[in-house]
Design a protein around this motif. Structure first.
Motif, mmCIF file in Angstrom:
data_model
loop_
_atom_site.group_PDB
_atom_site.id
_atom_site.type_symbol
_atom_site.label_atom_id
_atom_site.label_comp_id
_atom_site.label_asym_id
_atom_site.label_seq_id
_atom_site.Cartn_x
_atom_site.Cartn_y
_atom_site.Cartn_z
ATOM 1 N N LEU A 168 0.803 -1.229 0.000
ATOM 2 C CA LEU A 168 0.000 0.000 0.000
ATOM 3 C C LEU A 168 0.836 1.280 0.000
ATOM 4 O O LEU A 168 0.296 2.372 0.207
ATOM 5 C CB LEU A 168 -0.918 -0.001 1.238
ATOM 6 N N ALA A 169 2.140 1.145 -0.236
ATOM 7 C CA ALA A 169 3.013 2.327 -0.101
ATOM 8 C C ALA A 169 2.595 3.464 -1.025
ATOM 9 O O ALA A 169 2.533 4.625 -0.606
ATOM 10 C CB ALA A 169 4.461 1.934 -0.350
ATOM 11 N N VAL A 170 2.304 3.149 -2.287
ATOM 12 C CA VAL A 170 1.934 4.218 -3.224
ATOM 13 C C VAL A 170 0.565 4.773 -2.850
ATOM 14 O O VAL A 170 0.358 5.989 -2.793
ATOM 15 C CB VAL A 170 1.973 3.696 -4.681
ATOM 16 N N ALA A 171 -0.385 3.885 -2.556
ATOM 17 C CA ALA A 171 -1.743 4.334 -2.202
ATOM 18 C C ALA A 171 -1.695 5.233 -0.958
ATOM 19 O O ALA A 171 -2.350 6.279 -0.903
ATOM 20 C CB ALA A 171 -2.639 3.130 -1.954
ATOM 21 N N ASN A 172 -0.893 4.843 0.031
ATOM 22 C CA ASN A 172 -0.793 5.663 1.241
ATOM 23 C C ASN A 172 -0.180 7.032 0.931
ATOM 24 O O ASN A 172 -0.639 8.055 1.437
ATOM 25 C CB ASN A 172 0.049 4.938 2.301
ATOM 26 N N SER A 173 0.854 7.031 0.087
ATOM 27 C CA SER A 173 1.511 8.313 -0.249
ATOM 28 C C SER A 173 0.511 9.233 -0.950
ATOM 29 O O SER A 173 0.458 10.438 -0.676
ATOM 30 C CB SER A 173 2.712 8.089 -1.172
ATOM 31 N N LEU A 174 -0.290 8.661 -1.843
ATOM 32 C CA LEU A 174 -1.251 9.485 -2.585
ATOM 33 C C LEU A 174 -2.358 10.008 -1.659
ATOM 34 O O LEU A 174 -2.794 11.158 -1.778
ATOM 35 C CB LEU A 174 -1.852 8.685 -3.745
ATOM 36 N N ALA A 175 -2.788 9.167 -0.711
ATOM 37 C CA ALA A 175 -3.815 9.619 0.247
ATOM 38 C C ALA A 175 -3.263 10.788 1.058
ATOM 39 O O ALA A 175 -3.986 11.749 1.371
ATOM 40 C CB ALA A 175 -4.199 8.465 1.170
ATOM 41 N N ALA A 176 -1.965 10.720 1.376
ATOM 42 C CA ALA A 176 -1.349 11.799 2.147
ATOM 43 C C ALA A 176 -1.278 13.091 1.328
ATOM 44 O O ALA A 176 -1.458 14.182 1.874
ATOM 45 C CB ALA A 176 0.047 11.371 2.594
ATOM 46 N N VAL A 177 -1.025 12.969 0.031
ATOM 47 C CA VAL A 177 -0.986 14.170 -0.819
ATOM 48 C C VAL A 177 -2.371 14.825 -0.815
ATOM 49 O O VAL A 177 -2.505 16.037 -0.666
ATOM 50 C CB VAL A 177 -0.523 13.821 -2.255
ATOM 51 N N LEU A 178 -3.409 13.996 -0.920
ATOM 52 C CA LEU A 178 -4.771 14.554 -0.890
ATOM 53 C C LEU A 178 -5.037 15.268 0.437
ATOM 54 O O LEU A 178 -5.796 16.219 0.494
ATOM 55 C CB LEU A 178 -5.805 13.444 -1.090
ATOM 56 N N ALA A 179 -4.377 14.776 1.505
ATOM 57 C CA ALA A 179 -4.604 15.368 2.826
ATOM 58 C C ALA A 179 -3.730 16.595 3.068
ATOM 59 O O ALA A 179 -3.856 17.240 4.103
ATOM 60 C CB ALA A 179 -4.332 14.316 3.897
ATOM 61 N N GLY A 180 -2.799 16.886 2.145
ATOM 62 C CA GLY A 180 -1.998 18.108 2.317
ATOM 63 C C GLY A 180 -0.498 17.909 2.330
ATOM 64 O O GLY A 180 0.247 18.894 2.399
ATOM 65 N N ALA A 181 -0.012 16.656 2.307
ATOM 66 C CA ALA A 181 1.446 16.446 2.282
ATOM 67 C C ALA A 181 1.995 17.016 0.980
ATOM 68 O O ALA A 181 1.361 16.894 -0.067
ATOM 69 C CB ALA A 181 1.760 14.959 2.386
#
Ligand code: KIV
Ligand code: ZN
Length: 510
Positions: free
Chosen positions: A208-221
């Motif tokens: 899930l590394a890519v999916a988690n990174s993308l979810a974080a971008v949506l959250a503001g990372a």
């Protein structure tokens, strides 16, 4: 804040993959390609790990001009001073310091109280700021940490001068929606969060590394830490090529940009695979050999009628192109040197260049068309033929005939002394390996043997990877040749040389 920084850690976390350790020259070659790819930050290594790591970070810092060079340091004075020293020649430098914040790591690994961890974090950032304004702080094992405690640590780290705050999923435990919520929560609750860029660093234990990174971008990372081909500890890190292409292809969703020149992605993937000996699986997204291949008739028909029926990205966009003929039998030394320079390969001495040119000439005699991929392999092979190597291949003769036991006869150089050895095996490669073992007696276990075509066609060079394990240590050896048995013997000897050149290095997380 619509730009997401791409922080590549192939040379640090990627190198922590068992068997993926790289020499200084190899790191410099990869760093040059990462610069061409236009990554914002290159984490070049962990200078406190060993003298070799220190020198590699320093060499990368001296050569790369367009990306920021970063070095990793535990929250300890000697680590931070070592990074600062290694980064001295850099045009733009960053110190990345970290300490674990989860109860499990604090109690069992660090044997520190939360208050001690907080104090170490502040001291580390304060010291790092004496050397550069660009300081990143990471809460190791953030996903299993208490968010309230992390808020205190991060607020204090920002106050001490950290300008990037990284929230790693060190053990690959996060689930996208929860991870996104964690990032949003921290960014909202920490009063001085606006002074720092929030960064994510995800491991792939649950895929899930890519999916988690993308979810974080949506959250503001606004920084993603990733590696080429997803290389990294255990199951690896988020794959740079997947993160970047998801952000680009689904710009409608993410509404952000990166600085990346996506046409350099395939070249970066190939280079990392060649140097580390980690092959890329054919169905790997973006950079796998089949990523743009359509097998079924219905799909082929659709793509021929209108590409977008079954393709969401263009192959050329990520650097896939038909093998380009670059050099041939009649190309001279200058053309050879120029093409290597265009590929970012600068051989350090005239002797190395001459040796590589000789290899090129003999390859051109066997194989009429030489492609960029052949040059990459030839040069990494050339660098593998290091005068410091204990084992070398002088000559090889293999015999296989139906109804007969295959045999191999090798002339080896063992610490400068010539030795002839012979053996039978179940095939010529097996016979060659047995012949080597007859004299070397390494006691190593063969964990992996794989062959790939460097380009297409039977005239192509075969690239062989051999993985050997001994006393808990794992190494990958590489060899390339138009003759698979020769390539295999070279790969085996390369792995033995790596086992022989034992370098003790510390893992930052242990
Ligand atoms: O996975 C991790 O937590 C790390 C840190 C050192 C950033 O690699
Ligand atoms: Zn990591």
């Amino acid at each position: 804040m619509n730009t997401v920084k791409i922080f590549d850690t192939t040379l640090r976390d990627g190198e922590q993959s068992p068997g993926a350790s790289m020499t200084r020259e190899e790191k410099v070659r990869i760093a040059r390609q990462l610069e061409r790819l236009r990554v914002d930050v290159i984490e070049a290594g962990f200078p406190a790990a060993s003298q070799g790591d220190f020198e590699a970070v320093e060499a990368v810092a001296r050569i790369v001009r367009e990306s920021t060079i970063c070095g990793l340091a535990r929250a300890q004075e000697k680590d931070i001073r070592r990074v600062a020293e290694a980064l001295e020649p850099a045009a733009s430098r960053r110190i990345h310091t970290f300490i674990a914040t989860s109860p499990l790591h604090m109690e069992r690994k660090l044997r520190m109280t939360p208050e001690q961890v907080l104090a170490h974090a502040v001291d580390a950032v304060t010291l790092a700021r004496q050397f550069t304004d660009d300081v990143e702080f990471s809460c190791e094992d953030a996903v299993r940490s208490d968010p309230d405690f992390m808020c205190r640590v991060i607020e204090a780290a920002i106050k001490a001068g950290a300008r990037t705050i990284n929230i790693p999923d060190t053990v690959g435990y996060a689930i996208p929606f929860q991870y996104g919520e964690l990032i949003r929560d921290l960014m909202t609750r920490i009063p001085n969060a606006g002074l720092a860029v929030f960064s994510v660093h995800c491991h792939n234990d649950l895929g899930l590394a890519v999916a988690n990174s993308l979810a974080a971008v949506l959250a503001g990372a606004r920084q993603v830490e990733c590696t080429i081909n997803g290389l990294g500890e255990r199951a690896g890190n988020a794959a740079l090529e997947e993160v970047v292409m998801a952000l680009k292809t689904r710009r409608d969703v993410f509404q952000v940009e990166t600085r990346i020149d996506t046409t350099q992605i395939v070249a970066a993937s190939r280079l990392v695979s060649t140097i580390t000996g980690f092959p890329v699986q054919p169905n790997k997204a973006v950079v796998g050999a089949n990523a743009f291949a359509h097998e079924s008739g219905i799909h082929q028909d659709g793509v021929l009628k209108h590409r977008e029926t079954y393709e969401i990205m263009r192959a050329e966009e990520v650097g896939w192109k038909a093998n380009k003929l670059v050099l041939g039998k009649h190309s001279g030394r200058n053309a050879f040197k120029t093409r290597l320079a265009e590929l970012g390969i600068l051989l350090e001495s005239e002797t190395a260049l001459n040796a590589a040119f000789q290899r090129f000439k003999s390859l051109a005699d066997k194989k009429h068309e030489i492609f960029d991929e052949d040059l990459q392999a030839l040069v990494s092979e050339d660098q593998l033929d290091n005068p410091r190597d204990h084992y070398g291949l002088i000559a090889l003769m293999a015999h296989s005939e139906t109804g007969e036991a295959p045999r191999a006869r090798l002339v080896l150089s063992l610490g400068g002394v010539e030795k002839v050895t012979e053996a039978e095996g179940s095939g010529p490669v097996d016979a060659a390996f047995k012949a080597v073992e007859r004299v070397v007696k390494s006691g190593a276990e063969l964990q992996l043997y794989s062959v790939n075509n460097i380009t297409s066609g039977t005239e192509s060079q075969g690239e062989v990877t051999v993985r050997l394990a001994r006393e808990g240590r794992i190494v990958n050896g590489m060899g390339a040749d138009t003759d698979i048995v020769v390539a295999s013997a070279r790969a085996y000897l390369n792995a033995l040389n790596k086992l022989e050149a034992r370098v003790d290095r510390v893992n930052p997380q242990v």
